[in-house]
Write a protein that holds these residues in place. Structure first.
Motif, mmCIF file in Angstrom:
data_model
loop_
_atom_site.group_PDB
_atom_site.id
_atom_site.type_symbol
_atom_site.label_atom_id
_atom_site.label_comp_id
_atom_site.label_asym_id
_atom_site.label_seq_id
_atom_site.Cartn_x
_atom_site.Cartn_y
_atom_site.Cartn_z
ATOM 1 N N SER A 97 20.718 -10.588 -29.344
ATOM 2 C CA SER A 97 19.456 -9.915 -29.629
ATOM 3 C C SER A 97 19.606 -8.416 -29.435
ATOM 4 O O SER A 97 19.093 -7.825 -28.478
ATOM 5 C CB SER A 97 18.346 -10.473 -28.728
ATOM 6 N N ALA A 131 19.707 -10.960 -34.161
ATOM 7 C CA ALA A 131 18.465 -10.302 -34.561
ATOM 8 C C ALA A 131 18.735 -9.359 -35.731
ATOM 9 O O ALA A 131 19.706 -8.595 -35.717
ATOM 10 C CB ALA A 131 17.878 -9.536 -33.383
ATOM 11 N N ASN A 134 14.732 -4.043 -36.038
ATOM 12 C CA ASN A 134 13.302 -3.736 -36.060
ATOM 13 C C ASN A 134 12.978 -2.428 -36.771
ATOM 14 O O ASN A 134 12.004 -1.758 -36.432
ATOM 15 C CB ASN A 134 12.772 -3.672 -34.621
ATOM 16 N N GLY A 154 14.959 -12.693 -38.990
ATOM 17 C CA GLY A 154 13.818 -11.799 -39.000
ATOM 18 C C GLY A 154 12.648 -12.443 -38.275
ATOM 19 O O GLY A 154 12.707 -13.618 -37.882
ATOM 20 N N ALA A 155 11.554 -11.690 -38.122
ATOM 21 C CA ALA A 155 10.461 -12.140 -37.254
ATOM 22 C C ALA A 155 9.150 -12.322 -38.010
ATOM 23 O O ALA A 155 8.787 -11.501 -38.857
ATOM 24 C CB ALA A 155 10.247 -11.145 -36.116
ATOM 25 N N SER A 183 9.974 -5.971 -38.957
ATOM 26 C CA SER A 183 11.160 -6.811 -39.123
ATOM 27 C C SER A 183 11.988 -6.397 -40.329
ATOM 28 O O SER A 183 11.465 -6.254 -41.436
ATOM 29 C CB SER A 183 10.740 -8.276 -39.281
ATOM 30 N N SER A 185 14.346 -7.078 -43.400
ATOM 31 C CA SER A 185 14.393 -8.198 -44.326
ATOM 32 C C SER A 185 15.299 -7.838 -45.490
ATOM 33 O O SER A 185 15.474 -6.659 -45.811
ATOM 34 C CB SER A 185 12.986 -8.534 -44.837
ATOM 35 N N LEU A 192 13.749 -16.737 -40.971
ATOM 36 C CA LEU A 192 12.646 -16.104 -40.247
ATOM 37 C C LEU A 192 12.229 -17.047 -39.133
ATOM 38 O O LEU A 192 12.290 -18.265 -39.284
ATOM 39 C CB LEU A 192 11.457 -15.843 -41.171
ATOM 40 N N GLY A 195 8.498 -14.296 -33.744
ATOM 41 C CA GLY A 195 8.979 -13.154 -32.978
ATOM 42 C C GLY A 195 7.880 -12.280 -32.416
ATOM 43 O O GLY A 195 8.165 -11.296 -31.741
ATOM 44 N N THR A 208 12.491 -8.789 -33.504
ATOM 45 C CA THR A 208 13.477 -9.754 -33.997
ATOM 46 C C THR A 208 14.346 -10.270 -32.853
ATOM 47 O O THR A 208 14.937 -11.347 -32.962
ATOM 48 C CB THR A 208 14.357 -9.141 -35.105
ATOM 49 N N ALA A 211 12.740 -13.415 -32.085
ATOM 50 C CA ALA A 211 12.907 -14.432 -33.122
ATOM 51 C C ALA A 211 14.264 -15.117 -33.031
ATOM 52 O O ALA A 211 14.379 -16.340 -33.167
ATOM 53 C CB ALA A 211 12.727 -13.792 -34.498
ATOM 54 N N SER A 212 15.302 -14.326 -32.778
ATOM 55 C CA SER A 212 16.659 -14.859 -32.749
ATOM 56 C C SER A 212 16.844 -16.015 -31.764
ATOM 57 O O SER A 212 17.416 -17.061 -32.124
ATOM 58 C CB SER A 212 17.641 -13.717 -32.450
#
Length: 247
Positions: A97, A131, A134, A154-155, A183, A185, A192, A195, A208, A211-212
């Motif tokens: 992350s 991640a 951001n 992504g988040a 995030s 992309s 996704l 996150g 992110t 999210a990871s």
């Protein structure tokens, strides 16, 4: 940034692997030691997310940060540690992350020091989950998530949390499964995952980075349910069964 394994989310460990309920069997400062289990809190939050998604899994904390930054040399040393110790700890997923800020609009191969260790990790039976960054890119993701073979994440929001202002953008409205404006992309982003906003380990944080570990934890669950699967088959179970979203 480390893991504060004394928290209840990890079994209130008094030391790695102690007591028997401790879910953190090993920690190490790969970068220069900062003298703390986690001098920032980021690593603890991220680790608690993965541990919550996969409640029977264990977490190893490899601290690659020193003085507020991480070097590729230390990150790769941590990757190589996981590869060398995969069989000892039955490691199935590596979560990273962190991200730089340069945009890559396609998989980054030239001069990328992460290509070989990520490939070696997969050959050893592990998926490397990273991640995406951001920076709010809509057509690119950051290093090291752009590495071929990495699972870039992504988040999205996990609920309507109202308007949210980030350092580089504002989401006037939010909703479950809406991609966060922060995030990164791209058409080669792998997944996704939730996150924002994620609450665990006494903190509520979005990014992110959050999210990871949802994906890394999901990989651990799939390894538990389908132990004979290869890393690619595990990833296929995620990419082939999720909700399709448009950013």
């Amino acid at each position: 940034t480390g893991v504060n394994y004394t928290r209840a989310e990890f079994g209130s460990c008094t030391a790695p692997g102690t007591p028997a309920s401790c879910r953190v069997p090993y920690v190490a400062d790969i970068a220069t030691s900062d003298g703390a289990l986690d001098d920032n809190g980021h690593g603890t939050h991220v680790s608690a997310i993965a541990a919550s998604v996969a409640p029977a899994a264990r977490v190893i904390g490899l601290d690659v940060y020193a003085s507020g930054s991480a070097s590729s040399v230390d990150i790769i040393s941590a990757l190589n540690w996981a590869i060398a110790n995969q069989a000892t700890y039955n490691i199935v997923a590596i979560n990273i992350s962190l991200a730089a800020t340069t945009k890559f609009t396609s998989a980054c191969t030239a001069g990328n020091p992460f290509v070989t260790p990520v490939a070696n990790a997969k050959a050893a039976g592990m998926l490397t989950v990273m991640a995406a960054g951001n920076s709010g890119f809509t057509n690119g993701i950051a290093m090291p998530a752009c590495t071929p073979g990495a699972v870039s994440v992504g988040a999205v929001y996990d609920a309507n949390v109202g308007a949210v202002t980030w350092s580089n953008c504002t989401d006037a409205t939010t909703a479950a499964d809406k991609v966060g404006c922060f995030s990164n992309s791209a058409n080669f982003l792998t997944l996704l995952a939730p996150g924002a906003m994620i609450t665990t380990a006494g903190m509520t944080i979005g990014g992110t980075s959050q999210a990871s570990p949802h994906v890394a934890g999901a990989v651990a669950l799939l390894a538990q349910a389908y132990p004979a699967d290869s890393p690619d088959v595990r990833l296929g179970r995620l990419t082939g069964n999720g909700i399709s979203l448009v950013d």
